[in-house]
Design a protein around this motif. Structure first.
Motif, PDB file in Angstrom:
ATOM      1  N   TYR A 181       0.839  -1.198   0.000  1.00 43.88           N
ATOM      2  CA  TYR A 181       0.000   0.000   0.000  1.00 43.88           C
ATOM      3  C   TYR A 181       0.877   1.252   0.000  1.00 43.88           C
ATOM      4  O   TYR A 181       0.644   2.186  -0.765  1.00 43.88           O
ATOM      5  CB  TYR A 181      -0.945   0.038   1.200  1.00 43.88           C
ATOM      6  CG  TYR A 181      -1.921   1.189   1.067  1.00 43.88           C
ATOM      7  CD1 TYR A 181      -3.158   1.007   0.481  1.00 43.88           C
ATOM      8  CD2 TYR A 181      -1.564   2.480   1.461  1.00 43.88           C
ATOM      9  CE1 TYR A 181      -4.026   2.067   0.297  1.00 43.88           C
ATOM     10  CE2 TYR A 181      -2.422   3.548   1.280  1.00 43.88           C
ATOM     11  CZ  TYR A 181      -3.649   3.337   0.694  1.00 43.88           C
ATOM     12  OH  TYR A 181      -4.489   4.412   0.488  1.00 43.88           O
TER      13      TYR A 181
ATOM     14  N   ARG B 240       0.252   2.983  -3.379  1.00 41.67           N
ATOM     15  CA  ARG B 240      -0.854   3.912  -3.114  1.00 41.67           C
ATOM     16  C   ARG B 240      -2.070   3.629  -4.012  1.00 41.67           C
ATOM     17  O   ARG B 240      -2.474   4.469  -4.829  1.00 41.67           O
ATOM     18  CB  ARG B 240      -0.395   5.357  -3.303  1.00 41.67           C
ATOM     19  CG  ARG B 240       0.755   5.787  -2.419  1.00 41.67           C
ATOM     20  CD  ARG B 240       0.351   5.790  -0.937  1.00 41.67           C
ATOM     21  NE  ARG B 240       1.453   6.168  -0.090  1.00 41.67           N
ATOM     22  CZ  ARG B 240       1.736   7.432   0.240  1.00 41.67           C
ATOM     23  NH1 ARG B 240       0.973   8.414  -0.200  1.00 41.67           N
ATOM     24  NH2 ARG B 240       2.772   7.697   1.021  1.00 41.67           N
TER      25      ARG B 240
ATOM     26  N   THR C 120      -8.390  -0.897  -1.962  1.00 41.68           N
ATOM     27  CA  THR C 120      -7.756  -2.154  -1.545  1.00 41.68           C
ATOM     28  C   THR C 120      -8.828  -3.156  -1.161  1.00 41.68           C
ATOM     29  O   THR C 120      -9.744  -2.840  -0.406  1.00 41.68           O
ATOM     30  CB  THR C 120      -6.825  -1.921  -0.338  1.00 41.68           C
ATOM     31  OG1 THR C 120      -5.788  -1.014  -0.714  1.00 41.68           O
ATOM     32  CG2 THR C 120      -6.193  -3.234   0.127  1.00 41.68           C
TER      33      THR C 120
ATOM     34  N   ILE D 179      -2.662   0.489   7.952  1.00 44.86           N
ATOM     35  CA  ILE D 179      -2.729   1.323   6.739  1.00 44.86           C
ATOM     36  C   ILE D 179      -3.443   2.642   7.037  1.00 44.86           C
ATOM     37  O   ILE D 179      -2.970   3.721   6.656  1.00 44.86           O
ATOM     38  CB  ILE D 179      -3.447   0.566   5.595  1.00 44.86           C
ATOM     39  CG1 ILE D 179      -2.564  -0.582   5.080  1.00 44.86           C
ATOM     40  CG2 ILE D 179      -3.796   1.522   4.446  1.00 44.86           C
ATOM     41  CD1 ILE D 179      -3.280  -1.522   4.123  1.00 44.86           C
TER      42      ILE D 179
ATOM     43  N   ALA E 145      -7.230   6.120   2.970  1.00 47.76           N
ATOM     44  CA  ALA E 145      -7.227   4.827   2.284  1.00 47.76           C
ATOM     45  C   ALA E 145      -8.646   4.271   2.192  1.00 47.76           C
ATOM     46  O   ALA E 145      -9.402   4.325   3.168  1.00 47.76           O
ATOM     47  CB  ALA E 145      -6.325   3.842   3.022  1.00 47.76           C
TER      48      ALA E 145
ATOM     49  N   ILE F 206     -10.701   0.973   1.732  1.00 43.78           N
ATOM     50  CA  ILE F 206     -10.486  -0.463   1.873  1.00 43.78           C
ATOM     51  C   ILE F 206     -11.822  -1.203   1.941  1.00 43.78           C
ATOM     52  O   ILE F 206     -12.725  -0.805   2.679  1.00 43.78           O
ATOM     53  CB  ILE F 206      -9.656  -0.768   3.138  1.00 43.78           C
ATOM     54  CG1 ILE F 206      -8.314  -0.031   3.069  1.00 43.78           C
ATOM     55  CG2 ILE F 206      -9.430  -2.281   3.287  1.00 43.78           C
ATOM     56  CD1 ILE F 206      -7.500  -0.108   4.353  1.00 43.78           C
TER      57      ILE F 206
END
Length: 211
Positions: A50, A54, A58, A76, A83, A85
């Protein structure tokens, strides 16, 4: 990166099963607006990739060797608060879902979800929205007012799931047997069950313990 003027969603896929990673990559790479830019087989690799890549979104499994998915999400998000996810797991239990969402996941899907549901969720999370599979959301709502098990109660329940009698649990935990019985009484009340077998079954289904 863009295709015909449109931004391509860059995806990192994290799962400890190679065939699943390959399957996800094949589905995603077939889409004109998204691409898998990396894969990881455990939480530690996910954290490293990650930071290096980047990704925009995810996909994170929960049960992995070493660092699990929840810990990877926390790590993360600590360094990259924005982020995005999505948990992609076999576990529908409300406890796992709540834990993952509290850790920072923006979406929660089951691996049995339809291909279109996976792709739609990636697009929604990339757009800044949140999405939780309907059956998981129902489970969360169903148990939202239930009291959580304490750390000691969880420890007792894990011993019970391994088939240990009260006397042995007391020895293992360095407590008296009456305290074990008191913990079990609380566990039964909180899980709304009447015996040890039910307690283990319900706790496993909800993702409170692993069998």
């Amino acid at each position: 990166m863009s295709v015909s003027g449109r931004s391509v969603i860059r995806v990192l896929a994290v799962d400890d099963h190679p065939m699943l990673r390959e399957g996800i990559s094949a589905i995603i790479d077939h889409q004109p607006d998204m691409q898998v830019i990396g894969t990881a087989e455990n939480g530690r690799q996910a954290v490293e990739l990650y930071s290096a890549l980047r990704p925009d979104v995810t996909l994170m499994d929960l049960q992995m060797p070493g660092m699990d998915g929840v810990e990877a999400i926390r790590t993360i998000k600590a360094s990259h608060p924005n982020a995005r996810i999505i948990v992609l797991t076999t576990y529908a239990g409300d406890h796992r879902a709540v834990t993952a969402l509290k850790a920072g996941a923006a979406g929660y899907l089951l691996k049995s979800a339809l291909r279109t549901e996976l792709l739609d969720t990636i697009r929604e999370i990339h757009a800044g929205r949140r999405r939780v599979l309907a059956e998981v959301a129902t489970e969360i709502a169903l148990y939202s007012d239930h009291e959580q098990l304490s750390t000691r109660e969880l420890e007792v329940l894990r011993h019970v799931s391994r088939g240990r009698a009260n006397k042995r649990i007391a020895v293992e935990m360095n407590i008296v047997e009456d305290t074990v019985k008191a913990h079990l009484k609380n566990i039964f009340a909180k899980l709304d069950v009447v015996d040890r077998t039910q307690a283990v079954t319900v706790a496993a289904r909800r993702g409170i313990i692993d069998l």
